[in-house]
Design a protein around this motif. Structure first.
Motif, PDB file in Angstrom:
ATOM      1  N   HIS A  33       0.857  -1.187   0.000  1.00 59.40           N
ATOM      2  CA  HIS A  33       0.000   0.000   0.000  1.00 59.40           C
ATOM      3  C   HIS A  33       0.896   1.241   0.000  1.00 59.40           C
ATOM      4  O   HIS A  33       1.774   1.381   0.847  1.00 59.40           O
ATOM      5  CB  HIS A  33      -0.865  -0.054   1.264  1.00 59.40           C
ATOM      6  N   ASP A  35       0.936   5.291   0.239  1.00 54.23           N
ATOM      7  CA  ASP A  35       0.158   6.460   0.659  1.00 54.23           C
ATOM      8  C   ASP A  35       0.739   7.728   0.052  1.00 54.23           C
ATOM      9  O   ASP A  35       1.753   8.250   0.524  1.00 54.23           O
ATOM     10  CB  ASP A  35       0.199   6.580   2.191  1.00 54.23           C
ATOM     11  N   HIS A  66      -2.866   4.618  -2.706  1.00 54.61           N
ATOM     12  CA  HIS A  66      -3.917   5.381  -2.027  1.00 54.61           C
ATOM     13  C   HIS A  66      -3.603   6.863  -2.210  1.00 54.61           C
ATOM     14  O   HIS A  66      -2.649   7.378  -1.629  1.00 54.61           O
ATOM     15  CB  HIS A  66      -3.908   4.972  -0.543  1.00 54.61           C
ATOM     16  N   MET A  68      -4.136  10.405  -1.438  1.00 50.47           N
ATOM     17  CA  MET A  68      -4.709  11.385  -0.507  1.00 50.47           C
ATOM     18  C   MET A  68      -4.350  12.769  -1.035  1.00 50.47           C
ATOM     19  O   MET A  68      -3.587  13.520  -0.420  1.00 50.47           O
ATOM     20  CB  MET A  68      -4.169  11.136   0.900  1.00 50.47           C
ATOM     21  N   ASP A 175      -8.380   0.913   6.508  1.00 47.80           N
ATOM     22  CA  ASP A 175      -7.061   1.545   6.520  1.00 47.80           C
ATOM     23  C   ASP A 175      -6.906   2.412   7.758  1.00 47.80           C
ATOM     24  O   ASP A 175      -7.561   3.442   7.898  1.00 47.80           O
ATOM     25  CB  ASP A 175      -6.906   2.395   5.249  1.00 47.80           C
TER      26      ASP A 175
HETATM   27 ZN    ZN Z   1      -3.544   4.518   3.168  1.00 47.75          ZN
END
Ligand code: ZN
Ligand code: DX5
Length: 228
Positions: A33, A35, A66, A68, A175
């Motif tokens: 994963h 971020d 992911h 953001m 998460d």
């Molecule tokens: Zn995340």
């Protein structure tokens, strides 16, 4: 639905990133994963495409990214080119969520949508047939090492029930704040895609053992495919 662990590299040692990923793969990790934070959608800045690109050379794992960031549509192609296998965008960050999810699919990637703790699952009702993953944020995004917010588990239960009634097939992810102590409860609520950062990469000399401990509880297929 099969359970999968996706270790969040945010908690890894960035001076030894490649070795940390290798240790996780030795423990059986088949997903990672990533971020990506822009300092605007969330109050923190992490890393971007060059890190994904560099790690891609040495790993066949599924790279789950992911985003953001505000208006993530701007970066979908670049993240795909860097080597992502799936991209998850925030409902709260997309003006044209339908278009962005289709854009991710057009790039040949799995498409996920994430919800902050305070955003109701009803906001996704129109797009659920389009997604491969719904990622329920169990912390306010921006930082690793936070505690799971208990009411987010109610959202997972409700989403599982909705999926069953609607006969849909997306994965349900969680998460933030997942540990070997609470992962069984999380799975029982209906999540099958578990993101874990600190509980996998800390302490840094226990990475493979931490992955094994999660996978044992989760019953993740040890011979599982690298990509799904
Ligand atoms: Zn995340
Ligand atoms: C939070 C990130 C998470 C985080 C999880 O903003 O999206 O992926 O890295 O870290 P832990 O497992 O330490 O809560």
């Amino acid at each position: 639905m099969e359970n999968h662990l996706s270790p969040s590299i945010l908690a890894a040692d960035f001076g030894n990133l490649s070795q940390n990923l290798q240790a996780a793969e030795e423990g059986g990790a088949r997903y990672f994963h990533f971020d990506i934070m822009d300092g605007s959608f969330v109050p923190n800045i992490s890393f971007g495409m060059p890190v994904i690109h560099s790690l891609r050379k040495n790993s066949k794992a599924f790279f789950d990214v992911h985003m953001m960031v505000d208006d993530p549509d701007r970066y979908v192609q670049a993240v795909a080119d860097a080597g992502a296998d799936g991209i998850t965008v925030h409902q709260e960050a997309c003006t044209h969520l339908d278009r962005t999810l289709n854009h991710i699919h057009e790039c040949g990637l799995k498409a996920g949508v994430a919800l902050n703790p305070a955003t109701p699952i009803s906001t996704l009702s129109c797009v659920l047939p389009l997604v491969d993953l719904v990622l329920i944020m169990s912390v306010n995004p921006g930082f690793g090492g936070q505690k799971l917010i208990p009411y987010t588990l109610d959202k997972i239960r409700a989403l599982r029930d909705y999926r069953e009634n609607a006969k849909l097939h997306f994965s349900i992810g969680i998460d933030g704040g997942a540990t070997t102590e609470n992962v069984q409860e999380i799975i029982d609520c209906g999540a099958n895609f578990i993101i874990a950062g600190s509980a996998v990469f800390r302490p840094n000399d226990q990475i493979a053992a931490n992955v094994k401990a999660f996978r044992k509880i989760m019953g993740e297929n040890p011979e599982g495919e690298n990509k799904s």
